[in-house]
Design a protein around this motif. Structure first.
Motif, mmCIF file in Angstrom:
data_model
loop_
_atom_site.group_PDB
_atom_site.id
_atom_site.type_symbol
_atom_site.label_atom_id
_atom_site.label_comp_id
_atom_site.label_asym_id
_atom_site.label_seq_id
_atom_site.Cartn_x
_atom_site.Cartn_y
_atom_site.Cartn_z
ATOM 1 N N PRO A 1 101.685 20.655 14.128
ATOM 2 C CA PRO A 1 101.173 19.281 14.195
ATOM 3 C C PRO A 1 100.982 18.702 12.794
ATOM 4 O O PRO A 1 100.668 19.432 11.853
ATOM 5 N N ILE A 2 101.198 17.408 12.675
ATOM 6 C CA ILE A 2 100.955 16.734 11.402
ATOM 7 C C ILE A 2 99.795 15.770 11.583
ATOM 8 O O ILE A 2 99.592 15.214 12.667
ATOM 9 N N PHE A 3 99.043 15.582 10.510
ATOM 10 C CA PHE A 3 97.825 14.786 10.581
ATOM 11 C C PHE A 3 97.841 13.692 9.521
ATOM 12 O O PHE A 3 98.342 13.890 8.420
ATOM 13 N N GLN A 4 97.264 12.561 9.874
ATOM 14 C CA GLN A 4 97.030 11.505 8.903
ATOM 15 C C GLN A 4 95.926 11.981 7.970
ATOM 16 O O GLN A 4 95.047 12.741 8.378
ATOM 17 N N LYS A 5 95.961 11.511 6.728
ATOM 18 C CA LYS A 5 94.913 11.924 5.785
ATOM 19 C C LYS A 5 93.630 11.144 6.016
ATOM 20 O O LYS A 5 92.553 11.711 6.039
ATOM 21 N N VAL A 6 93.738 9.828 6.138
ATOM 22 C CA VAL A 6 92.544 9.001 6.356
ATOM 23 C C VAL A 6 92.869 8.011 7.458
ATOM 24 O O VAL A 6 93.768 7.192 7.284
ATOM 25 N N PRO A 7 92.198 8.036 8.575
ATOM 26 C CA PRO A 7 91.267 9.082 8.983
ATOM 27 C C PRO A 7 92.039 10.346 9.373
ATOM 28 O O PRO A 7 93.186 10.270 9.792
ATOM 29 N N HIS A 8 91.386 11.493 9.229
ATOM 30 C CA HIS A 8 92.047 12.763 9.558
ATOM 31 C C HIS A 8 92.145 12.890 11.079
ATOM 32 O O HIS A 8 91.168 13.176 11.760
ATOM 33 N N ARG A 9 93.349 12.621 11.570
ATOM 34 C CA ARG A 9 93.621 12.743 13.003
ATOM 35 C C ARG A 9 95.124 12.941 13.165
ATOM 36 O O ARG A 9 95.902 12.611 12.271
ATOM 37 N N PRO A 10 95.518 13.469 14.314
ATOM 38 C CA PRO A 10 96.961 13.676 14.522
ATOM 39 C C PRO A 10 97.710 12.342 14.488
ATOM 40 O O PRO A 10 97.191 11.317 14.928
#
Length: 81
Positions: free
Chosen positions: A24-33
């Motif tokens: 899975p990859i996540f956004q940095k801000v906000p930290h969510r998939p």
């Protein structure tokens, strides 16, 4: 997508010998998939940036040649590897 509905692209670099294991990859801000729409919008922005760079280079009389085998970047002319 994994069992938790998270985006897991199969990222494989052109020089990798082994197949990539999807994670899975996540956004940095906000930290969510990442959602598919956010991910594709960011990738589209990245590719648009290559088009801007190509046009800027042309305005200077320069050329950018893509010599990377398997590259998906279509903004530049292709050259021998």
């Amino acid at each position: 997508m994994d069992e938790e509905n998270r985006l897991c692209p199969r990222r494989r670099h052109y020089c990798d010998a082994a197949p990539a294991i999807p994670k899975p990859i996540f956004q940095k801000v906000p930290h969510r998939p990442y959602t598919m729409s956010v991910y594709l919008a960011e990738v589209a922005e990245l590719f648009r940036g290559h088009e801007v760079l190509r046009d800027y280079a042309a305005s200077l009389g320069a050329r950018i040649i893509n010599r990377t085998r398997g590259s998906m970047i279509d903004a530049y002319e292709r050259g021998a590897e």
